[in-house]
Write a protein that holds these residues in place. Structure first.
Motif, PDB file in Angstrom:
ATOM      1  N   UNK A  79       0.841  -1.202   0.000  1.00 15.28           N
ATOM      2  CA  UNK A  79       0.000   0.000   0.000  1.00 15.28           C
ATOM      3  C   UNK A  79       0.878   1.255   0.000  1.00 15.28           C
ATOM      4  N   UNK A  80       1.965   1.215   0.760  1.00 13.06           N
ATOM      5  CA  UNK A  80       2.885   2.367   0.804  1.00 13.06           C
ATOM      6  C   UNK A  80       3.504   2.615  -0.564  1.00 13.06           C
ATOM      7  N   UNK A  81       4.030   1.566  -1.204  1.00 13.09           N
ATOM      8  CA  UNK A  81       4.636   1.718  -2.532  1.00 13.09           C
ATOM      9  C   UNK A  81       3.626   2.233  -3.554  1.00 13.09           C
ATOM     10  N   UNK A  82       2.413   1.707  -3.491  1.00  8.67           N
ATOM     11  CA  UNK A  82       1.366   2.165  -4.409  1.00  8.67           C
ATOM     12  C   UNK A  82       1.050   3.634  -4.151  1.00  8.67           C
ATOM     13  N   UNK A  83       0.968   4.025  -2.885  1.00  8.35           N
ATOM     14  CA  UNK A  83       0.705   5.425  -2.534  1.00  8.35           C
ATOM     15  C   UNK A  83       1.823   6.354  -2.970  1.00  8.35           C
ATOM     16  N   UNK A  84       3.074   5.922  -2.793  1.00 11.26           N
ATOM     17  CA  UNK A  84       4.223   6.733  -3.223  1.00 11.26           C
ATOM     18  C   UNK A  84       4.189   6.935  -4.730  1.00 11.26           C
ATOM     19  N   UNK A  86       1.598   6.733  -6.735  1.00 20.71           N
ATOM     20  CA  UNK A  86       0.448   7.569  -7.074  1.00 20.71           C
ATOM     21  C   UNK A  86       0.736   9.037  -6.747  1.00 20.71           C
ATOM     22  N   UNK A  87       1.326   9.278  -5.578  1.00 23.89           N
ATOM     23  CA  UNK A  87       1.679  10.652  -5.193  1.00 23.89           C
ATOM     24  C   UNK A  87       2.681  11.269  -6.145  1.00 23.89           C
ATOM     25  N   UNK A  88       3.675  10.493  -6.547  1.00 29.15           N
ATOM     26  CA  UNK A  88       4.668  10.980  -7.517  1.00 29.15           C
ATOM     27  C   UNK A  88       4.004  11.327  -8.839  1.00 29.15           C
ATOM     28  N   UNK A  91       1.870  14.535  -8.365  1.00 30.57           N
ATOM     29  CA  UNK A  91       2.729  15.715  -8.250  1.00 30.57           C
ATOM     30  C   UNK A  91       3.335  16.090  -9.595  1.00 30.57           C
ATOM     31  N   UNK A  92       3.871  15.114 -10.293  1.00 30.78           N
ATOM     32  CA  UNK A  92       4.526  15.398 -11.573  1.00 30.78           C
ATOM     33  C   UNK A  92       3.532  15.879 -12.620  1.00 30.78           C
ATOM     34  N   UNK A  93       2.327  15.341 -12.593  1.00 28.99           N
ATOM     35  CA  UNK A  93       1.319  15.794 -13.555  1.00 28.99           C
ATOM     36  C   UNK A  93       0.806  17.185 -13.210  1.00 28.99           C
ATOM     37  N   UNK A  94       0.598  17.470 -11.926  1.00 27.49           N
ATOM     38  CA  UNK A  94       0.127  18.797 -11.526  1.00 27.49           C
ATOM     39  C   UNK A  94       1.199  19.857 -11.750  1.00 27.49           C
ATOM     40  N   UNK A 101       8.879   9.306 -14.928  1.00 27.52           N
ATOM     41  CA  UNK A 101       8.714   8.173 -15.845  1.00 27.52           C
ATOM     42  C   UNK A 101       7.716   7.215 -15.198  1.00 27.52           C
ATOM     43  N   UNK A 102       6.511   7.141 -15.746  1.00 25.58           N
ATOM     44  CA  UNK A 102       5.512   6.255 -15.131  1.00 25.58           C
ATOM     45  C   UNK A 102       5.915   4.784 -15.266  1.00 25.58           C
TER      46      UNK A 102
END
Length: 161
Positions: A79-84, A86-88, A91-94, A101-102
């Motif tokens: 869950x932490x890795x998925x959240x990191x 997703x957050x990255x 942030x990068x899109x905003x 690099x997705x």
């Protein structure tokens, strides 16, 4: 140790051997647990220790198979890795940052694991409520069925005693 032993002997059953050990211990847990109402304190402690060992063995095998990418006995890391990730991505899109690099395959894998943990936990709870400790027996039998063929092949090739 089992995986490394199998690798050193170039066995086809490099992961099957520890899975068979795991299945045997899971069956023992189910049988011991089914006797829970008649057990004394020492046997209860052995049953709990057995389950902990089985979970650790499962985690070690999957960690070895995945090259230390996946841990199976805890979901918080997933869950932490998925959240990191997703957050990255957010942030990068905003921020319109083109340096990101997705990694869609990683996200799909982590999401699938997270859903699998949820479904497995739900199925385990329903199975335990319905069958009690005996719910582990069909799971152990399925594990044996999945792992037995490479072991038999190694025995036939006389690579295993």
């Amino acid at each position: 140790m089992l995986v490394n032993y199998a690798r050193s002997r170039q066995l086809q059953s490099e992961y099957a051997i520890p899975l068979l050990v795991e299945a045997s211990l899971l069956m023992a847990f189910g049988i011991l647990g089914a006797q829970h109402g008649t057990m004394q304190g020492g046997v209860v402690s052995i049953t709990i220790l057995l389950l902990c060992f089985v979970m650790g063995l499962q985690n070690a095998v999957i960690t070895k198979i995945s090259g230390a990418v996946i841990r199976t006995t805890h979901v918080t890391g997933i869950a932490t890795d998925l959240g990191i990730d997703l957050g990255r991505w957010l942030f990068c899109n905003l921020a319109r940052n083109k340096d990101f690099v997705p990694r869609p395959k990683r996200g799909v894998m982590l999401g699938t694991l997270l859903v699998s943990f949820f479904v497995g936990g739900l199925a385990g709870a329903i199975g335990f409520q319905t069958l009690g400790y005996a719910a582990t027996i069909p799971l152990a039998a399925a594990l044996v069925a999945a792992a037995i063929t490479p072991v038999i092949d190694d025995v036939k090739r006389r690579k295993l005693p």
